[in-house]
Design a protein around this motif. Structure first.
Motif, PDB file in Angstrom:
ATOM      1  N   ASP A 267      50.212  14.106  44.019  1.00 13.82           N
ATOM      2  CA  ASP A 267      50.719  14.190  45.376  1.00 13.82           C
ATOM      3  C   ASP A 267      49.674  14.890  46.227  1.00 13.82           C
ATOM      4  N   GLN A 268      49.363  14.307  47.371  1.00  8.78           N
ATOM      5  CA  GLN A 268      48.294  14.863  48.194  1.00  8.78           C
ATOM      6  C   GLN A 268      48.583  16.304  48.607  1.00  8.78           C
ATOM      7  N   ASN A 269      49.843  16.609  48.887  1.00  7.32           N
ATOM      8  CA  ASN A 269      50.188  17.967  49.311  1.00  7.32           C
ATOM      9  C   ASN A 269      49.919  19.002  48.218  1.00  7.32           C
ATOM     10  N   SER A 270      50.007  18.563  46.961  1.00  9.09           N
ATOM     11  CA  SER A 270      49.843  19.505  45.852  1.00  9.09           C
ATOM     12  C   SER A 270      48.394  19.904  45.632  1.00  9.09           C
ATOM     13  N   THR A 271      47.461  19.227  46.302  1.00 10.03           N
ATOM     14  CA  THR A 271      46.045  19.556  46.114  1.00 10.03           C
ATOM     15  C   THR A 271      45.510  20.487  47.198  1.00 10.03           C
ATOM     16  N   THR A 277      39.007  20.186  43.526  1.00 10.77           N
ATOM     17  CA  THR A 277      39.158  20.224  42.070  1.00 10.77           C
ATOM     18  C   THR A 277      40.472  19.623  41.596  1.00 10.77           C
ATOM     19  N   LEU A 278      41.520  19.705  42.399  1.00  6.40           N
ATOM     20  CA  LEU A 278      42.785  19.103  42.008  1.00  6.40           C
ATOM     21  C   LEU A 278      42.749  17.608  42.323  1.00  6.40           C
ATOM     22  N   GLY A 279      43.654  16.869  41.756  1.00  6.84           N
ATOM     23  CA  GLY A 279      43.580  15.420  41.869  1.00  6.84           C
ATOM     24  C   GLY A 279      42.841  14.853  40.665  1.00  6.84           C
ATOM     25  N   ASN A 280      42.392  13.589  40.767  1.00  6.98           N
ATOM     26  CA  ASN A 280      41.728  12.969  39.618  1.00  6.98           C
ATOM     27  C   ASN A 280      40.472  12.237  40.056  1.00  6.98           C
ATOM     28  N   THR A 420      41.206  12.584  51.699  1.00  6.08           N
ATOM     29  CA  THR A 420      40.632  12.507  50.366  1.00  6.08           C
ATOM     30  C   THR A 420      40.150  11.091  50.118  1.00  6.08           C
ATOM     31  N   PRO A 421      38.969  10.970  49.514  1.00  5.46           N
ATOM     32  CA  PRO A 421      38.097  12.048  49.076  1.00  5.46           C
ATOM     33  C   PRO A 421      36.988  12.410  50.068  1.00  5.46           C
ATOM     34  N   ALA A 422      36.825  11.658  51.149  1.00  5.59           N
ATOM     35  CA  ALA A 422      35.603  11.758  51.944  1.00  5.59           C
ATOM     36  C   ALA A 422      35.332  13.151  52.487  1.00  5.59           C
ATOM     37  N   THR A 423      36.366  13.852  52.936  1.00  9.36           N
ATOM     38  CA  THR A 423      36.116  15.141  53.575  1.00  9.36           C
ATOM     39  C   THR A 423      36.388  16.331  52.676  1.00  9.36           C
ATOM     40  N   THR A 424      36.860  16.090  51.471  1.00  8.13           N
ATOM     41  CA  THR A 424      37.208  17.221  50.608  1.00  8.13           C
ATOM     42  C   THR A 424      36.534  17.198  49.249  1.00  8.13           C
ATOM     43  N   GLY A 425      35.801  16.146  48.934  1.00 17.83           N
ATOM     44  CA  GLY A 425      35.122  16.113  47.650  1.00 17.83           C
ATOM     45  C   GLY A 425      35.572  14.956  46.804  1.00 17.83           C
ATOM     46  N   ASN A 426      35.028  14.871  45.606  1.00 10.15           N
ATOM     47  CA  ASN A 426      35.265  13.714  44.753  1.00 10.15           C
ATOM     48  C   ASN A 426      36.555  13.862  43.952  1.00 10.15           C
ATOM     49  N   VAL A 427      37.673  13.843  44.649  1.00 14.23           N
ATOM     50  CA  VAL A 427      38.982  13.846  44.007  1.00 14.23           C
ATOM     51  C   VAL A 427      39.852  12.795  44.669  1.00 14.23           C
ATOM     52  N   SER A 428      40.881  12.355  43.961  1.00 15.95           N
ATOM     53  CA  SER A 428      41.834  11.385  44.492  1.00 15.95           C
ATOM     54  C   SER A 428      43.240  11.848  44.140  1.00 15.95           C
ATOM     55  N   THR A 429      44.178  11.516  44.987  1.00 14.51           N
ATOM     56  CA  THR A 429      45.578  11.840  44.692  1.00 14.51           C
ATOM     57  C   THR A 429      46.387  10.577  44.440  1.00 14.51           C
ATOM     58  N   ARG A 430      45.704   9.485  44.117  1.00 11.88           N
ATOM     59  CA  ARG A 430      46.429   8.302  43.652  1.00 11.88           C
ATOM     60  C   ARG A 430      46.835   8.502  42.204  1.00 11.88           C
ATOM     61  N   ASP A 431      47.948   7.902  41.813  1.00 15.63           N
ATOM     62  CA  ASP A 431      48.382   7.989  40.425  1.00 15.63           C
ATOM     63  C   ASP A 431      47.411   7.234  39.517  1.00 15.63           C
ATOM     64  N   ILE A 432      47.361   7.649  38.263  1.00 15.00           N
ATOM     65  CA  ILE A 432      46.630   6.904  37.237  1.00 15.00           C
ATOM     66  C   ILE A 432      47.660   6.131  36.418  1.00 15.00           C
TER      67      ILE A 432
END
Length: 556
Positions: A267-271, A277-280, A420-432
């Motif tokens: 969930d995007q809010n959880s990052t 660093t959070l996300g995938n 995400t991810p462009a302005t916050t780094g190499n993370v994604s909040t899409r499900d795997i």
């Protein structure tokens, strides 16, 4: 079960992380023990089990897909041991990641099952325990496929134990199946798209995969393949593949279509507390570097695990999975004094100012097709337009031309969110997505083939091809290699390929044939005349185990 546990550092990290998770919600300063004995506290403990999956799947996916026929090194290096095998040793980069994270989840589930006997007894308690058992079984399934026999840990330890024994792979498979059978009896039946929780369909799906995989082992049961087919059909439950392929991975669908069986949820809010660093990182791989956010506004990409010539060549004309899997056109849009790449495809659809910066021609394009495309799109072409001919954008081509955007991007896992991810780094909040209906059809196809019923297996496989809009396979074509090819088309970039090749005994044959970094079967040669099929038990595990009779895998 033998009294056994993982290493001190892992257990310490686990207890610390679990305590932090609880303390964030423990506003009344009630002890963890008292919290878990309430229905609400026990639910928190169950939720923690789901969260531990992020450690298993959310980081670098080397152990899932590296060193296979589908993906190979581009500009950026991959861990040499896992991607090329010659340098694969117990201390090699990436070897311990899966071992560590799976045991973290296992210990969390052990705690859950312990507290299920002393917590407040509610009507849904058996279902919650069943969900936990599924997650523990899945962790052990990943471990046994990757490392072979591993310690079976089922006790809730409250202090570290540093001496542990190694169970056989056969014992681990027996345990997994027992766990899943117990889970199947108690979990719910609500649709995953509405609950996001383990249900009977997910358990049937995993039971099919476990029996299919065990069927190939020397200790497999004669009925394993037929049993796998039965469980796969139970998971399919008569549901047709009716969701268009490009809808399955569309970011706006939030990854919970009617065909999603199980996933690792974000969930995007959880990052927000640590967006870099959070996300995938699933979106981060399978593409070339595109310039990055600071230069072009494009997402940062790894430029490794790039598709091989074989992977790209699997697709035929009219296969809807081609354009749903790859970004065949990279678009640009001028915004002020900056030209934004890639994201305009998602954010500015229909804008008359969009231009094509890169086009990747499919293998079926002829010279006439190229000329027609250039004529039809002349008004859309950027002043910096690049036409990538077929054969010039695979992983291996980076040896010839190694520039930005040289390999075709995989778009299935894109996260076009504004933050995400462009302005916050190499993370994604899409499900795997770890299990979905299209894969289950192919599991059924393989199981029926191996069980001696190829006609039904062919029907299951052709259901996948029909949805993709391509000609059904014939009985003469239908074999393990064809199934692996079809899985390559259907599952490109998803975290199954190494397991598929290892299970079917095709790992060496196909990597030597299709991976430009693996040129000879001798790269798999290990100690004692053994081949490096299983990964080594991590050196850290061996070093910290006070039981010095704990065996390493023979090839290492």
């Amino acid at each position: 079960m033998k009294k056994s546990i993982f290493i001190l550092s892992i257990v310490a990290a686990l207890f610390s992380s679990c305590n932090d998770f609880i303390e964030e919600d423990n506003l009344s300063f009630v002890s963890a023990d008292d919290t878990y004995k309430t229905a609400a506290g026990f639910q928190l403990l169950v939720n923690t089990n789901y969260a531990w999956q992020k450690g298993i799947y959310g980081g670098d996916p080397w152990l899932f897909v590296s060193g296979t026929d589908m993906y190979a090194e581009g500009r950026a290096p991959e861990p040499a041991g896992l991607s090329q095998y010659t340098q694969l040793i117990p201390a090699a980069e990436g070897v311990e990641q899966l071992y560590t994270t799976c045991y973290q989840l296992i210990q969390s589930v052990n705690k859950t099952i312990y507290y299920s006997t002393v917590t407040q007894q509610t009507a849904n308690l058996p279902a919650l325990v069943g969900e936990a058992r599924f997650l523990r079984a899945n962790a052990y399934f990943l471990l046994v496929q990757t490392y072979g026999g591993v310690p079976l840990v089922t006790e809730n330890f409250t202090s570290p134990v540093l001496q542990f024994d190694r169970n056989t792979a056969e014992q681990v498979y027996d345990f997994i199946i027992t766990e899943l059978e117990a889970s199947l009896a108690t979990v719910g039946t609500s649709a995953y798209s509405s609950t996001g929780k383990v249900n009977k369909r997910a358990v049937n799906d995993l039971l099919a995969k476990v029996h299919l995989t065990r069927g190939y082992e020397t200790f497999g049961k004669p009925t394993d393949f037929a049993t796998a087919a039965t469980y796969a059909d139970a998971a399919i439950a008569g549901q047709a593949l009716s969701v268009p392929y490009d809808e399955i991975f569309k970011p706006s669908n939030k990854d919970l279509t009617a065909e999603t069986i199980f996933s690792v949820q974000y969930d995007q809010n959880s990052t927000s507390t640590s967006p870099t660093t959070l996300g995938n990182k699933q979106f981060y791989f399978f593409s070339s570097y595109l310039g990055g956010a600071a230069e072009t506004g494009a997402p940062l990409r790894s430029y490794n695990l790039c598709p091989t010539d074989y992977a790209l060549g699997l697709f035929e004309k009219d296969d809807t999975r081609w354009k749903a899997t790859f970004m065949t056109e990279i678009l640009e849009l001028k915004q002020g004094d900056k030209t934004i790449l890639y994201y305009p495809y998602y954010r500015n659809a229909g804008d008359a100012n969009l231009k094509v910066r890169h086009f990747y021609a499919p293998k079926w394009f002829t010279a006439a097709d190229k000329a027609a495309w250039m004529t039809d799109n002349a008004s859309r072409l950027s002043s910096l337009f690049v036409y990538h001919d077929w054969g010039t954008y695979s992983a291996a081509y980076t040896l010839i031309k190694n520039i930005d955007a040289q390999t075709i991007p995989v778009k299935k896992f894109d996260d076009p969110s504004p933050t995400t991810p462009a302005t916050t780094g190499n993370v994604s909040t899409r499900d795997i997505i770890t299990a979905r209906l299209g894969e289950t059809y192919l599991v059924a196809a393989e199981a029926y083939l191996k069980a001696g019923n190829p006609s039904v297996g062919l029907q299951r496989l052709n259901a996948v091809r029909t949805r993709a809009g391509v000609t059904p396979a014939t009985a003469g074509e239908f074999n393990i290699d064809y199934i692996l090819d079809e899985k390559g088309r259907e599952m490109l970039g998803e975290y199954t390929r190494w397991f598929d090749l290892k299970r079917t005994g095709k790992l060496i044959e196909r990597t030597v044939k299709y991976n430009y970094k693996i040129t000879n079967a001798s790269q798999f040669a290990g100690n004692n005349g053994q081949l490096k099929i299983l990964r080594p038990i991590p050196q850290l595990v061996i070093d910290l185990n006070q039981n010095k009779n704990f065996p390493q895998n023979p090839a290492y």
